[in-house]
Design an enzyme around this catalytic site. Structure first.
Site, PDB file in Angstrom:
ATOM      1  N   LYS A 193       0.830  -1.209   0.000  1.00  0.00           N
ATOM      2  CA  LYS A 193       0.000   0.000   0.000  1.00  0.00           C
ATOM      3  C   LYS A 193       0.864   1.259   0.000  1.00  0.00           C
ATOM      4  CE  LYS A 193      -3.768  -2.472   2.183  1.00  0.00           C
ATOM      5  NZ  LYS A 193      -4.436  -2.791   3.434  1.00  0.00           N
ATOM      6  N   HIS A 253       0.157  -6.897  17.983  1.00  0.00           N
ATOM      7  CA  HIS A 253      -0.777  -8.012  18.083  1.00  0.00           C
ATOM      8  C   HIS A 253      -1.723  -7.739  19.249  1.00  0.00           C
ATOM      9  CE1 HIS A 253       3.109  -9.556  16.614  1.00  0.00           C
ATOM     10  NE2 HIS A 253       2.352 -10.159  15.729  1.00  0.00           N
TER      11      HIS A 253
END
Length: 128
Positions: free
Chosen positions: A64, A114
């Protein structure tokens, strides 16, 4: 000068299913050889899932940040590596290196996190 910014989030259970189904084939398709050795050294299955999920998200975020590319970049051509000071950055090989050179990428900044069932990564590509 910032050339691009990318972010990606992935559900750990999605990557875990792919890892279970395709095993080594999936690992080779996603990880750079040096990442594979780190992955193989991990003993805890949950940590392995977090590791490969974080790398997946970082590489998607890198795509991206690059925007549309020619030639096509493959996941193993991007390596997430830890610098001496503990921060993460990207190293490029193959088509990824060609695109990075064409775009004059001088540095990369990576953050991976995470949380429960998700891994998220943010990539900034810096120009010369």
């Amino acid at each position: 000068m910032i050339l691009g910014i990318g972010v990606d989030i992935v559900r750990l259970s999605r990557i875990e299913k792919l890892l279970f189904r395709y095993k080594d084939r999936f690992i080779r398709k996603i990880l750079h050889p040096s990442e594979r050795s780190t992955f193989q050294s991990l003993q805890d299955p949950r940590r392995k899932t977090q590791f490969i999920s974080g790398r997946w998200a970082a590489k998607e975020a890198a795509f991206k940040a690059f925007g549309q590319t020619r030639p096509r970049i493959l996941f193993p051509e991007i390596c997430v590596s830890r610098n001496g000071n503990g921060t993460l950055s990207l190293k490029f090989t193959g088509a990824a290196q060609i695109v990075a050179n064409e775009r004059s990428v001088a540095a990369s900044h990576v953050s991976i996190s995470h949380e429960n069932e998700y891994a998220i990564a943010h990539v900034i590509l810096e120009g010369k």
